[in-house]
Design a protein around this motif. Structure first.
Motif, PDB file in Angstrom:
ATOM      1  N   LEU A 207     -35.667 -55.526  30.941  1.00 52.56           N
ATOM      2  CA  LEU A 207     -34.527 -54.837  31.544  1.00 52.56           C
ATOM      3  C   LEU A 207     -34.204 -53.546  30.789  1.00 52.56           C
ATOM      4  O   LEU A 207     -33.847 -52.533  31.398  1.00 52.56           O
ATOM      5  CB  LEU A 207     -33.308 -55.759  31.560  1.00 52.56           C
ATOM      6  CG  LEU A 207     -33.423 -56.990  32.469  1.00 52.56           C
ATOM      7  CD1 LEU A 207     -32.258 -57.931  32.231  1.00 52.56           C
ATOM      8  CD2 LEU A 207     -33.475 -56.572  33.939  1.00 52.56           C
ATOM      9  N   ARG A 208     -34.345 -53.575  29.459  1.00 54.79           N
ATOM     10  CA  ARG A 208     -34.064 -52.376  28.672  1.00 54.79           C
ATOM     11  C   ARG A 208     -35.138 -51.317  28.861  1.00 54.79           C
ATOM     12  O   ARG A 208     -34.850 -50.117  28.809  1.00 54.79           O
ATOM     13  CB  ARG A 208     -33.953 -52.731  27.187  1.00 54.79           C
ATOM     14  CG  ARG A 208     -32.681 -53.474  26.810  1.00 54.79           C
ATOM     15  CD  ARG A 208     -32.541 -53.584  25.298  1.00 54.79           C
ATOM     16  NE  ARG A 208     -33.603 -54.391  24.715  1.00 54.79           N
ATOM     17  CZ  ARG A 208     -33.533 -55.710  24.559  1.00 54.79           C
ATOM     18  NH1 ARG A 208     -32.462 -56.371  24.965  1.00 54.79           N
ATOM     19  NH2 ARG A 208     -34.534 -56.378  24.013  1.00 54.79           N
ATOM     20  N   LEU A 210     -37.228 -50.972  31.560  1.00 56.63           N
ATOM     21  CA  LEU A 210     -37.619 -50.765  32.953  1.00 56.63           C
ATOM     22  C   LEU A 210     -37.822 -49.280  33.251  1.00 56.63           C
ATOM     23  O   LEU A 210     -36.921 -48.473  33.049  1.00 56.63           O
ATOM     24  CB  LEU A 210     -36.546 -51.330  33.886  1.00 56.63           C
ATOM     25  CG  LEU A 210     -36.861 -51.256  35.388  1.00 56.63           C
ATOM     26  CD1 LEU A 210     -38.051 -52.134  35.717  1.00 56.63           C
ATOM     27  CD2 LEU A 210     -35.654 -51.674  36.207  1.00 56.63           C
ATOM     28  N   GLY A 211     -39.018 -48.938  33.712  1.00 57.38           N
ATOM     29  CA  GLY A 211     -39.312 -47.547  34.031  1.00 57.38           C
ATOM     30  C   GLY A 211     -39.818 -46.736  32.859  1.00 57.38           C
ATOM     31  O   GLY A 211     -40.126 -45.551  33.015  1.00 57.38           O
ATOM     32  N   LYS A 230     -39.877 -45.137  39.907  1.00 53.29           N
ATOM     33  CA  LYS A 230     -38.504 -44.714  39.630  1.00 53.29           C
ATOM     34  C   LYS A 230     -38.344 -43.214  39.834  1.00 53.29           C
ATOM     35  O   LYS A 230     -37.347 -42.747  40.398  1.00 53.29           O
ATOM     36  CB  LYS A 230     -38.135 -45.092  38.194  1.00 53.29           C
ATOM     37  CG  LYS A 230     -36.653 -45.038  37.900  1.00 53.29           C
ATOM     38  CD  LYS A 230     -36.342 -45.655  36.541  1.00 53.29           C
ATOM     39  CE  LYS A 230     -34.843 -45.682  36.284  1.00 53.29           C
ATOM     40  NZ  LYS A 230     -34.543 -46.322  34.971  1.00 53.29           N
ATOM     41  N   SER A 239     -31.874 -44.475  43.838  1.00 54.37           N
ATOM     42  CA  SER A 239     -31.914 -45.160  42.550  1.00 54.37           C
ATOM     43  C   SER A 239     -32.704 -46.459  42.685  1.00 54.37           C
ATOM     44  O   SER A 239     -32.811 -47.038  43.770  1.00 54.37           O
ATOM     45  CB  SER A 239     -30.499 -45.445  42.038  1.00 54.37           C
ATOM     46  OG  SER A 239     -29.762 -46.198  42.988  1.00 54.37           O
ATOM     47  N   TRP A 241     -33.492 -50.209  40.368  1.00 52.50           N
ATOM     48  CA  TRP A 241     -33.212 -51.017  39.191  1.00 52.50           C
ATOM     49  C   TRP A 241     -33.691 -52.442  39.421  1.00 52.50           C
ATOM     50  O   TRP A 241     -33.981 -52.853  40.541  1.00 52.50           O
ATOM     51  CB  TRP A 241     -31.717 -50.999  38.868  1.00 52.50           C
ATOM     52  CG  TRP A 241     -30.838 -51.731  39.839  1.00 52.50           C
ATOM     53  CD1 TRP A 241     -30.443 -53.042  39.770  1.00 52.50           C
ATOM     54  CD2 TRP A 241     -30.248 -51.214  41.042  1.00 52.50           C
ATOM     55  NE1 TRP A 241     -29.650 -53.365  40.845  1.00 52.50           N
ATOM     56  CE2 TRP A 241     -29.499 -52.263  41.634  1.00 52.50           C
ATOM     57  CE3 TRP A 241     -30.257 -49.956  41.663  1.00 52.50           C
ATOM     58  CZ2 TRP A 241     -28.800 -52.093  42.823  1.00 52.50           C
ATOM     59  CZ3 TRP A 241     -29.565 -49.785  42.841  1.00 52.50           C
ATOM     60  CH2 TRP A 241     -28.843 -50.841  43.404  1.00 52.50           C
ATOM     61  N   SER A 243     -33.179 -56.759  38.221  1.00 51.69           N
ATOM     62  CA  SER A 243     -32.250 -57.759  37.688  1.00 51.69           C
ATOM     63  C   SER A 243     -32.869 -59.139  37.888  1.00 51.69           C
ATOM     64  O   SER A 243     -33.923 -59.281  38.513  1.00 51.69           O
ATOM     65  CB  SER A 243     -30.894 -57.669  38.393  1.00 51.69           C
ATOM     66  OG  SER A 243     -31.038 -57.905  39.790  1.00 51.69           O
ATOM     67  N   PHE A 252     -35.826 -56.534  42.579  1.00 56.86           N
ATOM     68  CA  PHE A 252     -35.831 -55.083  42.434  1.00 56.86           C
ATOM     69  C   PHE A 252     -35.099 -54.485  43.632  1.00 56.86           C
ATOM     70  O   PHE A 252     -35.366 -54.853  44.787  1.00 56.86           O
ATOM     71  CB  PHE A 252     -37.257 -54.554  42.341  1.00 56.86           C
ATOM     72  CG  PHE A 252     -37.852 -54.737  40.972  1.00 56.86           C
ATOM     73  CD1 PHE A 252     -37.711 -53.751  40.002  1.00 56.86           C
ATOM     74  CD2 PHE A 252     -38.520 -55.903  40.641  1.00 56.86           C
ATOM     75  CE1 PHE A 252     -38.234 -53.916  38.734  1.00 56.86           C
ATOM     76  CE2 PHE A 252     -39.048 -56.091  39.378  1.00 56.86           C
ATOM     77  CZ  PHE A 252     -38.907 -55.093  38.418  1.00 56.86           C
ATOM     78  N   CYS A 253     -34.184 -53.583  43.333  1.00 57.51           N
ATOM     79  CA  CYS A 253     -33.356 -52.966  44.366  1.00 57.51           C
ATOM     80  C   CYS A 253     -33.613 -51.469  44.434  1.00 57.51           C
ATOM     81  O   CYS A 253     -33.768 -50.807  43.404  1.00 57.51           O
ATOM     82  CB  CYS A 253     -31.878 -53.208  44.078  1.00 57.51           C
ATOM     83  SG  CYS A 253     -31.406 -54.951  44.069  1.00 57.51           S
TER      84      CYS A 253
END
Length: 260
Positions: A207-208, A210-211, A230, A239, A241, A243, A252-253
């Protein structure tokens, strides 16, 4: 010698020429040059024109084996009779053609604007899933996608790269007989797209990071896919992100703006 009743396509003609050149070089070998070309190293000091020249050179070198692959695939299509094998060969043919298109896009100027046009993202998503159907079939995955069309003004090729990356990650981390769901919600000014799996989910480090380029937990992954995805979404004023789902798995959203 090659012949058939219908005219040869451009790729077939190019592939036959390359094949003839290869045979010619075996029958009449040329003296080996004393000058050995050195691998090109990309550095931050290189100018834009130098980078474009290198990319164009690499594109030409990649087109040669791709053209030969298309030729062999076209020849295989004429000899295979069972339907299942024909479907596999057709998917291979489509994949190679898409690689040709990708080469053209990848060697465009980085400053080139997005080619925005109305596009049904549901169809793009289905094309991506169709291209991965053997992998999906191998893992016995269940797919669930919204049936409603999703029309937006986007750069279709770039958005397809985003979907391919997110779906490849979902498939790779899904357990055997797992499930992947793709849903979307339309609001007044934007659209929310969700791609869920029921794999192990995302760690705190995931999560930290990502991308972040070159960060990947996938075996053989380069860590560039999510970074590129991204960036593409940002170029579309949206955008992206990730979770974790309450019941396990990753989500993934993507949020993309709706045109007026």
């Amino acid at each position: 010698m090659s012949w058939q009743n219908t005219p040869l396509s451009e790729h077939q003609q190019y592939g036959i020429c390359l094949y003839a050149q290869a045979i010619n070089s075996q029958l009449f070998p040329q003296p080996v040059s004393q000058t050995v070309s050195q691998p090109v190293k990309l550095t931050s000091e290189m100018g834009q024109s130098q980078l474009q020249e290198i990319l164009q050179r690499q594109r030409h070198q990649l087109r040669t084996p791709l053209a030969l692959m298309l030729l062999y695939v076209d020849l295989l299509k004429k000899t295979v009779v069972d339907r299942r094998s024909q479907d596999w060969i057709q998917h291979l043919h489509t994949t190679i053609q898409e690689m040709h298109i990708s080469l053209d896009h990848l060697t465009e100027s980085p400053d080139s604007a997005n080619q925005l046009a109305p596009c049904d993202l549901r169809q793009v998503l289905h094309q991506c899933l169709q291209g991965m159907h053997l992998w999906i079939e191998q893992k016995q995955l269940k797919l669930s996608c919204d049936a409603e069309p999703l029309w937006l003004r986007v750069d279709e090729w770039k958005i397809k790269q985003v979907f391919q990356n997110l779906l490849a990650n979902a498939i790779a981390f899904s357990p055997i007989a797992g499930q992947i769901t793709c849903t979307w919600q339309t609001f007044q000014t934007e659209v929310l797209i969700k791609i869920n799996d029921n794999g192990p989910g995302l760690s705190g480090e995931d999560l930290r990071s990502l991308g972040t380029p070159f960060y990947s937990r996938r075996l053989g992954g380069t860590g560039l896919g999510l970074s590129i995805a991204k960036q593409i979404i940002l170029e579309h004023q949206g955008s992206l992100w990730g979770s974790n789902l309450p019941d396990g798995g990753a989500q993934f959203c993507i949020v993309l703006p709706r045109s007026s």
